[in-house]
Design a protein around this motif. Structure first.
Motif, PDB file in Angstrom:
ATOM      1  N   GLY A 122       0.802  -1.210   0.000  1.00 27.29           N
ATOM      2  CA  GLY A 122       0.000   0.000   0.000  1.00 27.29           C
ATOM      3  C   GLY A 122       0.836   1.261   0.000  1.00 27.29           C
ATOM      4  N   ILE A 123       1.807   1.336  -0.924  1.00 28.57           N
ATOM      5  CA  ILE A 123       2.712   2.492  -0.933  1.00 28.57           C
ATOM      6  C   ILE A 123       1.975   3.783  -1.262  1.00 28.57           C
ATOM      7  CG2 ILE A 123       4.727   1.116  -1.518  1.00 28.57           C
ATOM      8  CD1 ILE A 123       4.326   2.038  -4.428  1.00 28.57           C
ATOM      9  N   ASN A 124       0.799   3.678  -1.858  1.00 30.54           N
ATOM     10  CA  ASN A 124       0.029   4.873  -2.199  1.00 30.54           C
ATOM     11  C   ASN A 124      -1.104   5.149  -1.209  1.00 30.54           C
ATOM     12  OD1 ASN A 124       1.549   5.354  -4.560  1.00 30.54           O
ATOM     13  ND2 ASN A 124       0.334   3.847  -5.693  1.00 30.54           N
ATOM     14  N   ASP A 125      -1.205   4.314  -0.183  1.00 30.34           N
ATOM     15  CA  ASP A 125      -2.247   4.529   0.827  1.00 30.34           C
ATOM     16  C   ASP A 125      -1.900   5.735   1.700  1.00 30.34           C
ATOM     17  OD1 ASP A 125      -3.460   2.303  -0.171  1.00 30.34           O
ATOM     18  OD2 ASP A 125      -2.763   0.947   1.414  1.00 30.34           O
ATOM     19  N   GLN A 126      -2.845   6.617   1.876  1.00 27.88           N
ATOM     20  CA  GLN A 126      -2.630   7.834   2.658  1.00 27.88           C
ATOM     21  C   GLN A 126      -3.054   7.594   4.111  1.00 27.88           C
ATOM     22  OE1 GLN A 126      -4.565  11.158   0.778  1.00 27.88           O
ATOM     23  NE2 GLN A 126      -3.813  10.615  -1.263  1.00 27.88           N
ATOM     24  N   VAL A 127      -2.083   7.805   5.011  1.00 30.61           N
ATOM     25  CA  VAL A 127      -2.342   7.687   6.449  1.00 30.61           C
ATOM     26  C   VAL A 127      -2.041   9.057   7.050  1.00 30.61           C
ATOM     27  CG1 VAL A 127      -1.855   6.415   8.564  1.00 30.61           C
ATOM     28  CG2 VAL A 127      -1.600   5.285   6.341  1.00 30.61           C
ATOM     29  N   LEU A 128      -3.035   9.919   7.021  1.00 28.31           N
ATOM     30  CA  LEU A 128      -2.818  11.306   7.435  1.00 28.31           C
ATOM     31  C   LEU A 128      -2.420  11.426   8.899  1.00 28.31           C
ATOM     32  CD1 LEU A 128      -5.755  13.075   5.540  1.00 28.31           C
ATOM     33  CD2 LEU A 128      -3.366  12.791   4.838  1.00 28.31           C
ATOM     34  N   ALA A 129      -2.762  10.468   9.714  1.00 28.54           N
ATOM     35  CA  ALA A 129      -2.360  10.512  11.122  1.00 28.54           C
ATOM     36  C   ALA A 129      -0.855  10.347  11.281  1.00 28.54           C
ATOM     37  CB  ALA A 129      -3.092   9.429  11.902  1.00 28.54           C
ATOM     38  N   ASP A 130      -0.189   9.776  10.266  1.00 30.02           N
ATOM     39  CA  ASP A 130       1.263   9.557  10.329  1.00 30.02           C
ATOM     40  C   ASP A 130       2.031  10.472   9.388  1.00 30.02           C
ATOM     41  OD1 ASP A 130       0.797   7.553  12.143  1.00 30.02           O
ATOM     42  OD2 ASP A 130       0.848   5.946  10.646  1.00 30.02           O
ATOM     43  N   ARG A 131       1.450  11.576   8.983  1.00 24.79           N
ATOM     44  CA  ARG A 131       2.103  12.444   8.011  1.00 24.79           C
ATOM     45  C   ARG A 131       3.324  13.146   8.605  1.00 24.79           C
ATOM     46  NH1 ARG A 131       0.590  17.905   7.954  1.00 24.79           N
ATOM     47  NH2 ARG A 131       0.774  17.893   5.675  1.00 24.79           N
ATOM     48  N   LEU A 132       4.366  13.258   7.779  1.00 26.98           N
ATOM     49  CA  LEU A 132       5.601  13.978   8.110  1.00 26.98           C
ATOM     50  C   LEU A 132       6.257  13.469   9.393  1.00 26.98           C
ATOM     51  CD1 LEU A 132       4.556  17.637   7.168  1.00 26.98           C
ATOM     52  CD2 LEU A 132       5.791  15.974   5.778  1.00 26.98           C
ATOM     53  N   LEU A 133       6.235  12.174   9.598  1.00 29.03           N
ATOM     54  CA  LEU A 133       6.936  11.598  10.747  1.00 29.03           C
ATOM     55  C   LEU A 133       8.407  11.429  10.413  1.00 29.03           C
ATOM     56  CD1 LEU A 133       4.480   8.807  11.978  1.00 29.03           C
ATOM     57  CD2 LEU A 133       4.835  11.084  12.944  1.00 29.03           C
ATOM     58  N   PRO A 134       9.314  11.757  11.339  1.00 21.85           N
ATOM     59  CA  PRO A 134      10.750  11.589  11.075  1.00 21.85           C
ATOM     60  C   PRO A 134      11.127  10.113  11.056  1.00 21.85           C
ATOM     61  CG  PRO A 134      10.392  12.244  13.344  1.00 21.85           C
ATOM     62  CD  PRO A 134       9.048  12.305  12.678  1.00 21.85           C
ATOM     63  N   PRO A 135      12.327   9.789  10.583  1.00 20.40           N
ATOM     64  CA  PRO A 135      12.771   8.378  10.584  1.00 20.40           C
ATOM     65  C   PRO A 135      12.692   7.773  11.979  1.00 20.40           C
ATOM     66  CG  PRO A 135      14.251   9.729   9.265  1.00 20.40           C
ATOM     67  CD  PRO A 135      13.310  10.680   9.948  1.00 20.40           C
ATOM     68  N   SER A 136      12.186   6.533  12.035  1.00 22.26           N
ATOM     69  CA  SER A 136      12.013   5.829  13.311  1.00 22.26           C
ATOM     70  C   SER A 136      12.096   4.341  13.042  1.00 22.26           C
ATOM     71  CB  SER A 136      10.679   6.203  13.954  1.00 22.26           C
ATOM     72  OG  SER A 136       9.602   5.803  13.125  1.00 22.26           O
ATOM     73  N   SER A 137      11.916   3.554  14.098  1.00 18.46           N
ATOM     74  CA  SER A 137      11.952   2.106  13.949  1.00 18.46           C
ATOM     75  C   SER A 137      10.778   1.597  13.123  1.00 18.46           C
ATOM     76  CB  SER A 137      11.943   1.440  15.331  1.00 18.46           C
ATOM     77  OG  SER A 137      10.783   1.833  16.063  1.00 18.46           O
ATOM     78  N   GLU A 138       9.677   2.328  13.141  1.00 15.92           N
ATOM     79  CA  GLU A 138       8.513   1.920  12.344  1.00 15.92           C
ATOM     80  C   GLU A 138       8.644   2.367  10.906  1.00 15.92           C
ATOM     81  OE1 GLU A 138       3.611   2.318  12.361  1.00 15.92           O
ATOM     82  OE2 GLU A 138       4.840   3.410  13.834  1.00 15.92           O
ATOM     83  N   TYR A 139       9.063   3.623  10.716  1.00 15.56           N
ATOM     84  CA  TYR A 139       9.287   4.174   9.378  1.00 15.56           C
ATOM     85  C   TYR A 139      10.769   4.552   9.282  1.00 15.56           C
ATOM     86  CZ  TYR A 139       4.189   4.610   9.326  1.00 15.56           C
ATOM     87  OH  TYR A 139       2.838   4.365   9.394  1.00 15.56           O
ATOM     88  N   TRP A 140      11.558   3.703   8.671  1.00 21.71           N
ATOM     89  CA  TRP A 140      13.010   3.876   8.677  1.00 21.71           C
ATOM     90  C   TRP A 140      13.452   5.178   8.017  1.00 21.71           C
ATOM     91  CZ3 TRP A 140      15.338  -1.626   7.345  1.00 21.71           C
ATOM     92  CH2 TRP A 140      15.003  -2.494   8.384  1.00 21.71           C
ATOM     93  N   LEU A 141      12.754   5.615   6.991  1.00 25.35           N
ATOM     94  CA  LEU A 141      13.103   6.868   6.311  1.00 25.35           C
ATOM     95  C   LEU A 141      12.036   7.934   6.526  1.00 25.35           C
ATOM     96  CD1 LEU A 141      14.556   5.589   2.894  1.00 25.35           C
ATOM     97  CD2 LEU A 141      15.718   5.926   5.091  1.00 25.35           C
ATOM     98  N   GLY A 142      11.125   7.716   7.426  1.00 28.06           N
ATOM     99  CA  GLY A 142      10.082   8.697   7.713  1.00 28.06           C
ATOM    100  C   GLY A 142       8.906   8.562   6.761  1.00 28.06           C
ATOM    101  N   THR A 143       7.993   9.518   6.859  1.00 26.65           N
ATOM    102  CA  THR A 143       6.812   9.542   5.996  1.00 26.65           C
ATOM    103  C   THR A 143       6.713  10.893   5.295  1.00 26.65           C
ATOM    104  OG1 THR A 143       5.393  10.336   7.795  1.00 26.65           O
ATOM    105  CG2 THR A 143       5.578   7.948   7.509  1.00 26.65           C
ATOM    106  N   ASP A 144       5.915  10.940   4.227  1.00 27.58           N
ATOM    107  CA  ASP A 144       5.754  12.187   3.484  1.00 27.58           C
ATOM    108  C   ASP A 144       4.535  12.954   3.985  1.00 27.58           C
ATOM    109  OD1 ASP A 144       3.617  10.777   2.504  1.00 27.58           O
ATOM    110  OD2 ASP A 144       4.387  10.580   0.467  1.00 27.58           O
TER     111      ASP A 144
END
Length: 299
Positions: free
Chosen positions: A61-83
């Motif tokens: 789901g690379i195109n799925d929008q999860v607005l609750a996780d927008r612009l998150l910095p790199p972390s263990s869950e999102y290694w390179l962050g979110t857009d």
């Protein structure tokens, strides 16, 4: 004296084998000796493997929008962050490798096929044929490549396939002029004259003798052209003339995140690093191939 004979024979066999080694074997040996070229090849292989097997480990789901996780910095869950739409940047960068390598490879293949055909015809037959083809090349080279690509995409329509066609077209003169200059020197060699003397047809001469002996510079130029094609595809995507949303193309990702450079720099840094490393890998590998395949670079 009898004990020295095997050693002499061994040395002689080694010398004979080195002399009988083919040009491609010598080129491969020369390429392996260049550490920079090997590093470039390693980078290219890494991105090729990433494009092939990366989607198996990337999140779905690379195109799925999860607005609750927008612009998150790199972390263990999102290694390179979110857009800005909450999409995982790592997954999109991995899938973007497929798009960029696909555009780079197939656009260069198209350029090589068309440019080599025109260059061989112009160089071998000469006269008015050479004049017409050369003038077409000169007209195309008179325009900056990116502006010509923008003009072609504007006519065909903004999408990834048309961007590939545009990139292929603007690189045709580079391969055409390269092959033409090589054919002009080869067609005067004695073995070509002998082939004509025994009645060999032009088609067989072109495909059996001239084309194989003209491929070394094409391979080098093709490797470097892939890097240029990836950059041009990213530029067209950044301008909105290449891949369209929501495709995870690296240039499009840069365009979508340019407004968040200060607040969320990771949204631009990682796609930009992917472009930089891929282009660097092909350039280093191309330089190594040039040194290995060009006789003038050998001691």
């Amino acid at each position: 004296m009898t004990e020295l004979t095997p050693k002499v024979d061994g040395i002689a066999e080694a010398q004979i084998s080195s002399k009988t080694a083919g040009p491609w074997s010598e080129a491969w040996n020369g390429f392996k000796k260049s550490k920079v070229a090997v590093v470039g090849a390693g980078i290219v292989i890494f991105f090729i493997l990433l494009a092939i097997f990366g989607p198996l480990i990337a999140k779905e789901g690379i195109n799925d929008q999860v607005l609750a996780d927008r612009l998150l910095p790199p972390s263990s869950e999102y290694w390179l962050g979110t857009d800005d739409l909450g999409r995982d940047i790592l997954s999109r960068v991995i899938h973007g490798a497929r798009i960029s390598l696909w555009v780079g490879f197939f656009s260069v293949v198209g350029s090589v096929v068309v440019g080599s055909a025109l260059g061989i015809i112009a160089g071998y037959y000469g006269r008015w044929v050479d004049t017409i083809i050369s003038r077409i090349f000169d007209i195309m080279l008179a325009f900056p490549s990116i502006l010509l690509a923008i003009a072609i995409v504007s006519v065909l329509g903004p999408n990834l396939q048309n961007a590939l066609i545009a990139i292929a077209i603007i690189n045709v003169p580079n391969f055409g002029r390269l092959i033409r200059s090589k054919v002009l020197s080869i067609k005067e060699d004695e073995y070509i004259t002998a082939a004509r003397g025994i009645g060999m047809k032009d088609g067989r001469i072109l495909f059996s003798h001239i084309l194989p002996n003209s491929m070394a510079p094409v391979i080098v130029q093709g490797t470097l052209a892939i890097a240029t094609a990836i950059l041009e595809a990213a530029a067209l995507g950044f301008l909105g003339l290449g891949a369209q949303a929501p495709a995870p193309e690296w240039g499009k990702m840069l365009a979508d995140s340019k407004n968040y450079l200060q607040t969320a720099p990771w949204t631009m840094v990682f796609p930009g690093m992917a472009i930089m490393l891929t282009v660097l890998g092909f350039n280093l590998m191309g330089d190594g191939l040039r040194d290995a395949l060009d006789p003038r670079m050998k001691n």
